[in-house]
Design an enzyme around this catalytic site. Structure first.
Site, short mmCIF file in Angstrom:
data_model
loop_
_atom_site.label_atom_id
_atom_site.label_comp_id
_atom_site.label_asym_id
_atom_site.label_seq_id
_atom_site.Cartn_x
_atom_site.Cartn_y
_atom_site.Cartn_z
N HIS A 40 -33.93 12.43 28.57
CA HIS A 40 -32.60 12.63 29.16
C HIS A 40 -32.75 13.51 30.39
O HIS A 40 -33.82 14.10 30.60
CB HIS A 40 -31.68 13.33 28.13
CG HIS A 40 -32.19 14.70 27.80
ND1 HIS A 40 -33.05 14.94 26.74
CD2 HIS A 40 -32.02 15.90 28.42
CE1 HIS A 40 -33.37 16.21 26.72
NE2 HIS A 40 -32.77 16.83 27.73
N HIS A 128 -34.51 16.89 36.34
CA HIS A 128 -35.85 16.42 35.95
C HIS A 128 -35.80 15.80 34.56
O HIS A 128 -34.85 16.01 33.81
CB HIS A 128 -36.83 17.60 35.94
CG HIS A 128 -36.49 18.63 34.90
ND1 HIS A 128 -35.53 19.61 35.13
CD2 HIS A 128 -36.93 18.83 33.64
CE1 HIS A 128 -35.41 20.35 34.04
NE2 HIS A 128 -36.25 19.91 33.11
#
Ligand code: 2AM
Length: 187
Positions: A40, A128
């Site tokens: 995620h 990220h």
């Protein structure tokens, strides 16, 4: 409960990431590699939130999502926190969001704060996808790994919703999506 708000990249984008990772987990057994089912993009870390704060939190996060437009993103580049030489987190980067992704993150964090979730104040937002974490607290020299991954560039995908996620920490950390809101703003 321990909560955060995330983007969930579509399966095709995650399949590309899995392809980029390849067999590297076997070559880097000193890193704890994240399972693809947990992948995620954290937009806002909320930390421990009492259950009674949930209704207000959900209202505020939904309102924040409604003020932002969908974005076209792609995975691009790689790096490590705090540095590739003493890596504690190895990640793939995200491109294409411009300032919109940071503005959305700031909006969600502000909504969280107003609902009483302290979160991780002061940390700059750096979108990220965490691929691996170092076991030792003092980090690991991941320069060759980052070097190999840094030319990765994935296909564009659409981020059109945010998800409130609950962490179930344990030997195998699991994330549970509690609620989702579409990005319905005009941009
Ligand atoms: P990470 O991917 O860089 O490890 C669930 O734990 C998510 O929240 C993870 O994506 C993690 O980021 C992020 N997270 C965990 N603890 C955090 C903290 N103290 N500050 C900011 N983000 C955190």
């Amino acid at each position: 409960m321990r909560l955060f708000v995330a983007l969930s990249p579509p399966p095709e984008a995650l399949a590309e990431v899995a392809g980029a990772v390849g067999a590297r987990p076997e070559r880097w057994p000193d890193l704890r590699w994240t399972g693809s089912e947990t992948w995620h993009i954290t937009m806002a870390f909320l930390g421990e939130v009492p259950e009674k704060a949930l209704p207000e939190l959900e209202t505020r996060l939904g309102r924040a999502a409604g003020r932002h437009a969908p974005m076209t993103l792609r995975f691009e580049g790689a790096g490590a926190f705090p540095s590739a030489r003493r890596a504690r987190v190895v990640w793939l980067g995200l491109a294409g969001g411009g300032t919109a992704i940071s503005r959305l993150a700031a909006s969600l964090a502000a909504g969280g704060r107003r609902a009483g979730a302290a979160g991780a104040e002061g940390k700059p937002f750096h979108p990220h996808l965490t691929l691996a974490r170092a076991r030792p607290r003092d980090g690991l020299d991941a320069r060759p790994l980052v070097e190999e991954l840094k030319d990765f560039g994935g296909a564009p995908w659409r981020a059109d919703a945010v998800h409130l996620m609950r962490s179930h920490l344990g030997p195998k950390t699991r994330y549970e999506a509690l609620e989702s809101w579409p990005l319905t703003g005009g941009g």
